[in-house]
Design a protein around this motif. Structure first.
Motif, PDB file in Angstrom:
ATOM      1  N   LEU A 123     -14.483   8.796  -2.150  1.00 25.15           N
ATOM      2  CA  LEU A 123     -14.394   8.722  -0.757  1.00 25.15           C
ATOM      3  C   LEU A 123     -12.634   8.557  -0.629  1.00 25.15           C
ATOM      4  O   LEU A 123     -12.452   9.494   0.703  1.00 25.15           O
ATOM      5  CB  LEU A 123     -14.218   7.211  -0.446  1.00 25.15           C
ATOM      6  N   ALA A 124     -12.277   8.163  -1.173  1.00 30.99           N
ATOM      7  CA  ALA A 124     -10.531   9.275  -1.393  1.00 30.99           C
ATOM      8  C   ALA A 124     -10.041  10.980  -0.608  1.00 30.99           C
ATOM      9  O   ALA A 124      -9.548  11.496   0.062  1.00 30.99           O
ATOM     10  CB  ALA A 124      -9.602   7.985  -2.469  1.00 30.99           C
ATOM     11  N   SER A 125     -11.330  11.089  -1.497  1.00 27.06           N
ATOM     12  CA  SER A 125     -10.603  12.755  -1.379  1.00 27.06           C
ATOM     13  C   SER A 125     -12.392  13.556  -0.553  1.00 27.06           C
ATOM     14  O   SER A 125     -11.365  14.284   0.727  1.00 27.06           O
ATOM     15  CB  SER A 125     -11.865  13.154  -2.978  1.00 27.06           C
ATOM     16  N   ILE A 126     -12.891  12.588   0.753  1.00 23.39           N
ATOM     17  CA  ILE A 126     -13.217  12.667   1.366  1.00 23.39           C
ATOM     18  C   ILE A 126     -12.488  12.991   2.735  1.00 23.39           C
ATOM     19  O   ILE A 126     -12.455  13.811   3.141  1.00 23.39           O
ATOM     20  CB  ILE A 126     -14.564  11.775   1.703  1.00 23.39           C
ATOM     21  N   GLY A 127     -11.981  11.895   2.422  1.00 24.63           N
ATOM     22  CA  GLY A 127     -10.456  11.765   3.690  1.00 24.63           C
ATOM     23  C   GLY A 127      -9.765  12.575   3.730  1.00 24.63           C
ATOM     24  O   GLY A 127      -9.242  13.321   4.389  1.00 24.63           O
ATOM     25  N   ALA A 128      -9.517  13.292   2.520  1.00 28.77           N
ATOM     26  CA  ALA A 128      -8.141  14.112   2.417  1.00 28.77           C
ATOM     27  C   ALA A 128      -9.650  15.446   2.760  1.00 28.77           C
ATOM     28  O   ALA A 128      -8.502  15.914   3.072  1.00 28.77           O
ATOM     29  CB  ALA A 128      -7.926  14.388   1.229  1.00 28.77           C
ATOM     30  N   ALA A 129     -10.490  16.123   2.444  1.00 27.53           N
ATOM     31  CA  ALA A 129     -11.100  16.627   3.515  1.00 27.53           C
ATOM     32  C   ALA A 129     -11.168  16.688   4.484  1.00 27.53           C
ATOM     33  O   ALA A 129     -10.961  18.083   5.406  1.00 27.53           O
ATOM     34  CB  ALA A 129     -11.926  16.998   2.379  1.00 27.53           C
ATOM     35  N   ILE A 130     -11.795  15.884   4.933  1.00 29.75           N
ATOM     36  CA  ILE A 130     -11.613  15.495   6.769  1.00 29.75           C
ATOM     37  C   ILE A 130      -9.796  16.217   7.497  1.00 29.75           C
ATOM     38  O   ILE A 130     -10.376  16.805   8.090  1.00 29.75           O
ATOM     39  CB  ILE A 130     -12.614  13.922   7.357  1.00 29.75           C
TER      40      ILE A 130
END
Ligand SMILES: CC(=O)N[C@H]1[C@@H](OP(=O)(O)OP(=O)(O)OC[C@H]2O[C@@H](n3ccc(=O)[nH]c3=O)[C@H](O)[C@@H]2O)O[C@H](CO)[C@@H](O)[C@@H]1O[C@H](C)C(=O)N[C@@H](C)C(=O)N[C@H](CCC(=O)O)C(=O)O
Ligand SMILES: Nc1ncnc2c1ncn2[C@@H]1O[C@H](COP(=O)(O)OP(=O)(O)OP(=O)(O)O)[C@@H](O)[C@H]1O
Length: 493
Positions: A306-313
């Motif tokens: 989820l943290a990496s998805i946040g950074a990707a968004i």
């Protein structure tokens, strides 16, 4: 670059009236000084860099930055704090490299290495050239450099960023330790995205209290500056399920994207299912909803995803690219890594060396263990002593059987460390002490039966054991493999 120009970057600036000389390199280790270097004297924990200034001059240094006057025939500029000055000077000397690439910083007690590798995988899937700086290594493109610290000191750090810019890296992903934040190692860094994973007990030997530790991690979010700086939007990606995130929300001026499992957040995972083969969940984001099937195991890896998805968004990467990348990741070395040599029980090597991560790892193992759970665990010497009894307590509470052993005892007596651990254990609990780590692993492997799981915790990807001042070859994965190969299944622990 000219010395005068470099000195002007230091605040508060006292006009420099000495001789102006050309600076060809910037060093804080006299052994690296060459003709034309600027040598920065840093007072360390073991030695004082000021003691090497004379030698630096003899090796070709043309100027010195120090915290006191030194009798040298070259300019000596005296500043209050050479460590902090080195961050600013290195940033200026290398022409502000972090303003020329996108920089993502990740802080938190656990999950920094894993999350940085997940973000790296996503960026690569989006065809970006990446750089990584962290506990395992520094990596520029595919080229690996060894590192001593999670976050290197400023001179090395800025030099690495400079190399990344030269090699046309688009985004650098770095782990930011609380030590680095307190010591100002990252003072010269211009972050675009800062990620917070979680906060739990660790490093109290350094920070003293949890409050100070929390404040230290918070420095990354104040360093982000305003939501827009020039063309670049700034983002803070915060784990809403961790109470510290509420404080970081109030101190950052960046855009905030939250993630979580329990509390309402911008990015959420629901309906999580964990098996020995992977983890699935329903992902809810502002960009859409989708089911994700990870090869990585454990709820903690859902948080890291989820943290990496946040950074990707925040990096404008399409959601389908992000999910495709995450679903491909097999795992990160030493993080819940399975050792397979044809045995009918599981062996998992995991870098869990904090109470919280040990508890998470054991709870994950229990989700799929068909039989007994063994944990082999130790605590490092010359590091936070307060976590020792807690680690043993969690090991004994969560596992069917705990084997307490050595893990980098460094200058301490391994038996004394094990005694500190044992203080956290209740008398009737199931545990044994085997100080020799190889013996601990071998005996546990010999004892294991069909369906059991052995969690070898603490060292993960490390390929050494530090005993006294000796760094000896040691790899939990190889030792376990060898033990499985030579297994005699008649041992009773
Ligand atoms: C306590 C601490 O932070 N120590 C760091 C520190 O070492 P030190 O203070 O002992 O340095 P020193 O050896 O006394 O040297 C002082 C100065 O003299 C210079 N020197 C030294 C010898 C010489 O012959 N010539 C010379 O010029 C050195 O280059 C240095 O500038 O400076 C070294 C060089 O930058 C670091 O590698 C070292 O990190 C050690 C390995 C360490 O364990 N640090 C831990 C506490 C740490 O920072 N950990 C965090 C987090 C990890 C996590 O998240 O788990 C990290 O970011 O790694
Ligand atoms: N999000 C998480 N929450 C809790 N525990 C985690 C999380 N991610 C990983 N872990 C556990 O912590 C261990 C270390 O993970 P990782 O190396 O990614 O963390 P780290 O923050 O980089 O650690 P360090 O600062 O010590 O290098 C893993 O092996 C796993 O047991």
């Amino acid at each position: 670059m000219q010395l005068k120009k470099l000195i002007e970057s230091l605040q508060p600036y006292t006009p420099y009236v000495g001789e102006d000389v050309e600076i060809k390199s910037i060093e804080n280790d006299n052994r690296k000084v060459t003709e034309g270097s600027l040598f920065i004297c840093i007072k360390g924990y073991t030695v004082d860099g000021h003691d090497f200034a004379q030698n630096a001059y003899e090796s070709g240094a043309v100027a010195v930055i120090a915290e006191r006057k030194l009798p040298l025939p070259i300019p000596v500029i005296v500043v209050k704090d050479t460590k902090r000055a080195s961050s600013v000077l290195a940033d200026v000397f290398y022409q502000n490299p972090t303003q020329k690439l996108k920089l993502i910083g990740i802080t938190g007690t656990n999950g920094k290495t894993t999350t940085s590798h997940l973000i790296d995988a996503i960026l690569k899937e989006a065809h970006k050239k990446t750089g990584i700086i962290g506990t395992m290594y520094t990596k520029i493109g595919e080229e690996i450099q060894e590192t001593k610290n999670t976050t290197p000191e400023a001179v090395t750090l800025q030099k690495v960023f400079h190399q990344m810019v030269e090699q046309k890296v688009d985004t650098a992903v770095m782990e930011v330790s609380s030590h680095a934040l307190v010591e100002g190692r990252v003072f010269g860094c211009d972050y675009d995205i800062a990620v917070f994973t979680n906060l739990s007990q660790d490093h109290l030997d350094y920070h003293g209290t949890m409050e100070e530790y929390k404040k230290a991690k918070g420095l990354l979010f104040t360093r982000l500056g305003n939501a827009f700086q020039g063309e670049k939007p700034k983002f803070a990606i915060l784990n809403k399920d961790d109470a510290a995130a509420n404080e970081y929300e109030t101190i950052t001026a960046a855009h905030i994207l939250t993630y979580g499992i329990d509390k309402d957040a911008d990015i959420m995972a629901k309906n999580i299912k964990i098996t020995a083969a992977g983890t699935s969940f329903d992902l809810h984001t502002p960009l859409g909803t989708q089911t994700v099937q990870l090869k990585m195991v454990g709820k903690f890896n859902v948080y890291n995803s989820l943290a990496s998805i946040g950074a990707a968004i925040a990096s404008n990467i399409p959601l389908e690219v992000t999910i495709k990348a995450l679903e491909k990741v097999e795992g990160v070395a030493g993080r819940f890594e399975t050792v397979n040599a044809g045995q009918d029980f599981s062996v998992i090597v995991d870098y869990s060396h904090t109470p919280d991560s040990l508890q998470n790892a054991l709870q994950t193992v229990k989700e799929f263990a068909e039989n007994k759970v063994y944990v082999i665990v130790g605590c490092g010497g010359d590091r936070d002593k307060t976590k020792r009894p807690l680690m043993a307590k969690i090991a004994c509470q969560e596992a069917s059987y705990a084997i307490l052993t050595s893990d980098n005892p460094r200058s301490e007596d391994p038996i004394a460390i094990l005694k500190d651990m044992e203080a956290g254990v209740e008398e009737e609990q199931n545990y044994t002490i085997i100080p020799d780590r190889k013996e601990a692993i071998t005996l546990t492997v010999n004892q294991a039966q069909h369906g059991d799981v052995i969690l070898i915790a603490g060292k993960g990807h490390e390929t050494y054991q530090i005993i006294g001042s000796d760094v000896l070859d040691f790899d939990d994965r190889l030792v376990a493999k060898e033990a499985i190969g030579e297994r005699k299944n008649d041992t009773v622990l």
